[in-house]
Motif scaffolding. Structure first.
Motif, PDB file in Angstrom:
ATOM      1  N   SER A   1      16.606   3.359  -4.384  1.00  0.00           N
ATOM      2  CA  SER A   1      17.342   2.114  -4.620  1.00  0.00           C
ATOM      3  C   SER A   1      18.054   1.599  -3.381  1.00  0.00           C
ATOM      4  N   ASN A   2      18.372   2.499  -2.440  1.00  0.00           N
ATOM      5  CA  ASN A   2      19.090   2.096  -1.224  1.00  0.00           C
ATOM      6  C   ASN A   2      18.150   1.841  -0.048  1.00  0.00           C
ATOM      7  N   GLY A   3      16.890   1.654  -0.334  1.00  0.00           N
ATOM      8  CA  GLY A   3      15.885   1.571   0.722  1.00  0.00           C
ATOM      9  C   GLY A   3      15.949   0.348   1.615  1.00  0.00           C
ATOM     10  N   LEU A   4      16.707  -0.673   1.235  1.00  0.00           N
ATOM     11  CA  LEU A   4      16.866  -1.839   2.107  1.00  0.00           C
ATOM     12  C   LEU A   4      18.113  -1.756   2.976  1.00  0.00           C
ATOM     13  N   ASP A   5      18.950  -0.755   2.741  1.00  0.00           N
ATOM     14  CA  ASP A   5      20.220  -0.672   3.464  1.00  0.00           C
ATOM     15  C   ASP A   5      20.045  -0.577   4.968  1.00  0.00           C
ATOM     16  N   PHE A   6      18.908  -0.046   5.401  1.00  0.00           N
ATOM     17  CA  PHE A   6      18.703   0.172   6.837  1.00  0.00           C
ATOM     18  C   PHE A   6      17.540  -0.650   7.386  1.00  0.00           C
ATOM     19  N   ALA A   7      17.142  -1.705   6.673  1.00  0.00           N
ATOM     20  CA  ALA A   7      16.050  -2.564   7.161  1.00  0.00           C
ATOM     21  C   ALA A   7      16.375  -3.142   8.527  1.00  0.00           C
ATOM     22  N   ASP A   8      17.644  -3.490   8.735  1.00  0.00           N
ATOM     23  CA  ASP A   8      18.048  -4.065  10.018  1.00  0.00           C
ATOM     24  C   ASP A   8      17.791  -3.116  11.175  1.00  0.00           C
ATOM     25  N   GLU A   9      18.102  -1.849  10.977  1.00  0.00           N
ATOM     26  CA  GLU A   9      17.938  -0.900  12.075  1.00  0.00           C
ATOM     27  C   GLU A   9      16.467  -0.599  12.348  1.00  0.00           C
ATOM     28  N   ILE A  10      15.658  -0.548  11.294  1.00  0.00           N
ATOM     29  CA  ILE A  10      14.228  -0.333  11.497  1.00  0.00           C
ATOM     30  C   ILE A  10      13.626  -1.484  12.297  1.00  0.00           C
ATOM     31  N   LEU A  11      14.019  -2.719  11.989  1.00  0.00           N
ATOM     32  CA  LEU A  11      13.492  -3.851  12.753  1.00  0.00           C
ATOM     33  C   LEU A  11      14.013  -3.859  14.177  1.00  0.00           C
ATOM     34  N   THR A  12      15.263  -3.473  14.365  1.00  0.00           N
ATOM     35  CA  THR A  12      15.814  -3.411  15.721  1.00  0.00           C
ATOM     36  C   THR A  12      15.006  -2.458  16.590  1.00  0.00           C
ATOM     37  N   GLN A  13      14.566  -1.335  16.020  1.00  0.00           N
ATOM     38  CA  GLN A  13      13.871  -0.319  16.796  1.00  0.00           C
ATOM     39  C   GLN A  13      12.357  -0.547  16.868  1.00  0.00           C
ATOM     40  N   THR A  14      11.866  -1.540  16.135  1.00  0.00           N
ATOM     41  CA  THR A  14      10.419  -1.800  16.159  1.00  0.00           C
ATOM     42  C   THR A  14      10.128  -3.189  16.731  1.00  0.00           C
ATOM     43  N   LEU A  15      10.484  -4.235  16.007  1.00  0.00           N
ATOM     44  CA  LEU A  15      10.247  -5.593  16.494  1.00  0.00           C
ATOM     45  C   LEU A  15      11.288  -6.042  17.503  1.00  0.00           C
TER      46      LEU A  15
END
Length: 380
Positions: free
Chosen positions: A341-355
């Motif tokens: 359920s908390n899987g979107l909490d860190f979407a920002d950091e994943i994008l920062t480190q990829t895109l």
């Protein structure tokens, strides 16, 4: 210079340049490997802190899948690891896939984006409000239908309009359900059959479906609540173009590649798909203040920043969360699926480190886009 030594000198230069190219390529490869190692470590940390048992990711660069990886477990109390082939609920990432098929029908002249949908199929659920007769496919795909996301009583045959169609952005699954019925009527095909025929098979999405398939059972992610506890698994028996898709990170990457490479749609149609149709508010739940850099196209959200333009979408089926963002001009993208359920909490950091880059969609969604991260990425 003796003419007999010129070919030899050119050979030395050629060898030197090739050696330099190999060394630069190796250095770039090592850097990429190091970045991915840090990404792996960080994703694992983020999953642990958010009580997300499993996650699968696919990264696209220059129009090719360059990295796929599974993290954690399909079920918290199991030993089955998540892999790039693990099936997740795609939730609202279903919507852009449906939009892709709808635009194929538009190209073929079977559906007009701006023709009122009731002329194809009257909708009894909202027939007592004549304003619905203004509703078009373009309005549905750009979330200007005027419908709520979902009616209060999902079993009720009655659906109300919140405002006249076309007036403003308001995210709605109900609009997609109506458009699904229209597509079934004009093609005389069940939507699941049509989507298999037009999207999944041509794109080689062999581990995907819009209804439950027995083949999913061998490697499927189980849902988990905010505490990381397992919940019952939803197994759709009927396709719903708002949320029922099941897929893998690797399969969904094939769909994103079709968009950035103009596969299955003409370039002009993709241009229209990724062009602003409606402007988004700064916050999902607040329609009063518009965001200067956020829009919706025909199936995807759009971010326009000073340094780049991205198309994106998020998915939320409660205990399943997912996110996709892509840059069409660079043909870069990241897609990930999480079974917590908390899987979107860190979407920002994943994008920062990829895109990389600044992504104002996170403010719209209320995702944890921290101020210090925003400032750092804007400065790059």
């Amino acid at each position: 210079m003796n003419s007999s030594t010129q070919p030899l000198n050119r050979l030395y230069v050629w060898c030197f340049l090739n050696l330099l190219t190999v060394q630069l390529a190796s250095a770039q490869s090592a850097l990429t490997t190091a970045k991915l190692h840090r990404l792996d470590q960080r994703i694992t940390q983020l999953m642990d802190s958010a009580h997300v048992p499993g996650l699968s990711i696919a990264i696209i660069q220059s129009g090719k899948v360059v990295y796929t990886k599974g993290y954690g477990l399909t079920k918290a109390d199991s030993t089955q690891p998540v892999t790039p082939a693990t099936v997740f609920e795609a939730a609202s990432l279903t919507k852009p896939v449906f939009a892709y098929a709808v635009l194929q029908l538009v190209e073929e002249g079977k559906l007009d984006l701006d023709k009122p949908l009731y002329t194809y199929l009257p909708y009894s659920d909202v027939a007592d409000d004549e304003r619905y007769q203004q509703l078009t496919a373009r309005m549905v795909l750009s979330h200007r239908s005027g419908f709520p996301n979902w009616r209060n009583d999902r079993q009720s045959p009655h659906l109300s309009l919140l405002f006249p169609p076309g007036k403003r952005f308001s995210y709605s699954g109900e609009g997609f359900v109506y458009l699904q019925k229209v597509v079934e009527k004009i093609t005389n095909q069940p939507i699941n059959e049509l989507m298999e025929e037009r999207v999944l098979k041509p794109l080689g999405m062999t581990k995907s479906g819009f209804v439950w398939k027995p083949s999913f059972a061998a490697n499927v992610a189980q849902p988990h609540n905010e505490s990381g506890e397992t919940e019952p698994k939803y197994k759709p028996q009927q396709a719903n173009m708002a949320y029922s898709m099941h897929t893998t990170a690797s399969d969904y990457a094939r769909f994103i590649l079709a968009i950035v490479n103009n596969k299955g749609l003409k370039p002009a149609t993709v241009d229209q798909m990724l062009s602003p149709q409606s402007q988004l508010p700064k916050r999902f739940a607040d329609s009063t203040t518009l965001a200067p850099d956020l829009f919706w196209g025909l199936g995807f959200g759009l971010e326009r920043t000073p340094k780049a333009t991205y198309f994106w979408h998020w998915g939320d089926n409660g205990a399943f969360k997912c996110y996709v963002a892509a840059n069409r001009s660079r043909k870069d993208a990241v897609i990930y699926f999480a079974n917590g359920s908390n899987g979107l909490d860190f979407a920002d950091e994943i994008l920062t480190q990829t895109l990389g880059g600044y992504h104002p969609a996170f403010g719209f969604l209320g995702i944890n886009w921290r101020e210090e991260v925003r400032k750092r990425t804007q400065a790059k």
